[in-house]
Design a protein around this motif. Structure first.
Motif, PDB file in Angstrom:
ATOM      1  N   CYS A   1      14.628   1.135  -8.126  1.00 50.54           N
ATOM      2  CA  CYS A   1      13.460   0.365  -7.916  1.00 50.54           C
ATOM      3  C   CYS A   1      12.557   0.001  -8.877  1.00 50.54           C
ATOM      4  CB  CYS A   1      12.836   0.785  -6.469  1.00 50.54           C
ATOM      5  SG  CYS A   1      11.533   2.036  -6.381  1.00 50.54           S
ATOM      6  N   PRO A   2      11.960  -1.116  -8.900  1.00 51.31           N
ATOM      7  CA  PRO A   2      10.969  -1.113  -9.922  1.00 51.31           C
ATOM      8  C   PRO A   2      10.017  -0.338  -9.988  1.00 51.31           C
ATOM      9  CG  PRO A   2      11.204  -3.286  -8.777  1.00 51.31           C
ATOM     10  CD  PRO A   2      11.813  -2.219  -7.870  1.00 51.31           C
ATOM     11  N   MET A   3       9.080   0.097 -11.280  1.00 50.46           N
ATOM     12  CA  MET A   3       8.045   0.976 -11.163  1.00 50.46           C
ATOM     13  C   MET A   3       7.053   0.666 -10.286  1.00 50.46           C
ATOM     14  SD  MET A   3       5.572   1.989 -14.597  1.00 50.46           S
ATOM     15  CE  MET A   3       6.928   2.715 -15.452  1.00 50.46           C
ATOM     16  N   ILE A   4       6.724   1.665  -9.527  1.00 50.86           N
ATOM     17  CA  ILE A   4       5.748   1.630  -8.277  1.00 50.86           C
ATOM     18  C   ILE A   4       4.401   1.451  -8.883  1.00 50.86           C
ATOM     19  CG2 ILE A   4       4.923   2.661  -6.309  1.00 50.86           C
ATOM     20  CD1 ILE A   4       7.751   3.719  -5.931  1.00 50.86           C
ATOM     21  N   PRO A   5       3.635   0.554  -8.527  1.00 48.32           N
ATOM     22  CA  PRO A   5       2.195   0.387  -9.145  1.00 48.32           C
ATOM     23  C   PRO A   5       1.536   1.544  -8.861  1.00 48.32           C
ATOM     24  CG  PRO A   5       2.808  -1.517  -7.851  1.00 48.32           C
ATOM     25  CD  PRO A   5       3.970  -0.698  -7.650  1.00 48.32           C
ATOM     26  N   ALA A   6       0.660   1.938  -9.763  1.00 45.74           N
ATOM     27  CA  ALA A   6      -0.351   3.257  -9.676  1.00 45.74           C
ATOM     28  C   ALA A   6      -1.021   3.389  -8.450  1.00 45.74           C
ATOM     29  CB  ALA A   6      -0.992   3.399 -11.076  1.00 45.74           C
ATOM     30  N   GLN A   7      -1.516   2.237  -7.958  1.00 41.03           N
ATOM     31  CA  GLN A   7      -2.435   2.336  -6.699  1.00 41.03           C
ATOM     32  C   GLN A   7      -1.669   2.308  -5.490  1.00 41.03           C
ATOM     33  OE1 GLN A   7      -1.805  -0.634  -8.473  1.00 41.03           O
ATOM     34  NE2 GLN A   7      -1.314  -2.310  -6.899  1.00 41.03           N
ATOM     35  N   THR A   8      -0.304   2.209  -5.558  1.00 37.34           N
ATOM     36  CA  THR A   8       0.607   2.321  -4.419  1.00 37.34           C
ATOM     37  C   THR A   8       1.099   3.807  -4.033  1.00 37.34           C
ATOM     38  OG1 THR A   8       1.444   0.147  -5.024  1.00 37.34           O
ATOM     39  CG2 THR A   8       2.727   1.502  -3.287  1.00 37.34           C
TER      40      THR A   8
ATOM     41  N   ASP B   1       0.850  -1.330  -0.150  1.00 37.51           N
ATOM     42  CA  ASP B   1      -0.010  -0.070  -0.183  1.00 37.51           C
ATOM     43  C   ASP B   1       0.996   1.138  -0.014  1.00 37.51           C
ATOM     44  OD1 ASP B   1      -2.917  -1.082   0.402  1.00 37.51           O
ATOM     45  OD2 ASP B   1      -1.765  -2.004   2.144  1.00 37.51           O
ATOM     46  N   VAL B   2       2.070   1.265   0.624  1.00 35.81           N
ATOM     47  CA  VAL B   2       2.746   2.260   0.929  1.00 35.81           C
ATOM     48  C   VAL B   2       4.285   1.733   0.589  1.00 35.81           C
ATOM     49  CG1 VAL B   2       3.879   4.118   1.983  1.00 35.81           C
ATOM     50  CG2 VAL B   2       1.593   3.433   2.384  1.00 35.81           C
ATOM     51  N   ILE B   3       4.981   2.416  -0.362  1.00 40.50           N
ATOM     52  CA  ILE B   3       6.424   1.967  -0.606  1.00 40.50           C
ATOM     53  C   ILE B   3       7.193   3.280  -0.204  1.00 40.50           C
ATOM     54  CG2 ILE B   3       8.295   1.819  -2.234  1.00 40.50           C
ATOM     55  CD1 ILE B   3       6.169  -0.269  -3.750  1.00 40.50           C
ATOM     56  N   ILE B   4       8.383   3.087   0.732  1.00 43.07           N
ATOM     57  CA  ILE B   4       9.007   4.379   1.193  1.00 43.07           C
ATOM     58  C   ILE B   4      10.460   4.003   0.977  1.00 43.07           C
ATOM     59  CG2 ILE B   4       9.855   5.800   2.845  1.00 43.07           C
ATOM     60  CD1 ILE B   4       7.148   4.968   4.335  1.00 43.07           C
ATOM     61  N   THR B   5      11.046   4.898  -0.183  1.00 46.96           N
ATOM     62  CA  THR B   5      12.429   4.991  -0.424  1.00 46.96           C
ATOM     63  C   THR B   5      13.196   5.588   0.591  1.00 46.96           C
ATOM     64  OG1 THR B   5      12.264   6.460  -2.148  1.00 46.96           O
ATOM     65  CG2 THR B   5      12.161   4.142  -2.765  1.00 46.96           C
TER      66      THR B   5
END
Length: 134
Positions: free
Chosen positions: A88-95, A75-79
């Motif tokens: 990092c891979p392309m972050i999904p649109a819903q994330t 739900d949340v990706i924090i770099t």
């Protein structure tokens, strides 16, 4: 349950500290917490030491590569560094994506005490940022 993923270059310091604090601060019944790196450098002993000083045991955590299944369902990706953000891979649109541009304490030069102080500074910044996620 919200899935949160902390990403850093080597999953050795910043993302490990973030995982440790998130597991302590965020309600376990509302959040699933993981961390990973674009590379796996092993858990930094100074990260373990400064987290223990603040009552958080991360000694059983270990350095991991990005798990695409978890990544794609987070739900949340924090770099926590520019390298992870760029690689990092392309972050999904819903994330939801957040970037915390923290310096790498493992790159600090100087005495052991000066290095530990930088780890403490980064640790404290991470704790403040995690507290804001609540």
């Amino acid at each position: 349950m919200k899935k949160v993923y902390f990403l850093c270059t080597g999953n050795s310091c910043r993302s490990q500290m973030a995982e440790g604090y998130a597991k302590q601060i965020l309600p376990a019944n509302n959040f699933k917490i993981e961390s990973a790196g674009v590379e796996a450098h092993g858990l930094n002993p100074m990260a373990i030491k400064v987290m223990a000083e603040d009552g958080v045991d991360i000694s059983k955590q270990y350095s991991k590569l990005i798990d695409l299944q978890y990544f794609n369902t987070a739900d949340v990706i924090i770099t926590l560094c520019g390298d992870a953000k760029d690689k990092c891979p392309m972050i999904p649109a819903q994330t939801k994506s957040l970037h915390w541009p923290l310096s790498d304490p493992a790159q600090t030069m100087g005495t052991i005490e000066e290095q530990l102080q930088e780890f403490r500074n980064i640790r404290d910044q991470i704790k403040a940022l995690i507290t804001e996620l609540k």
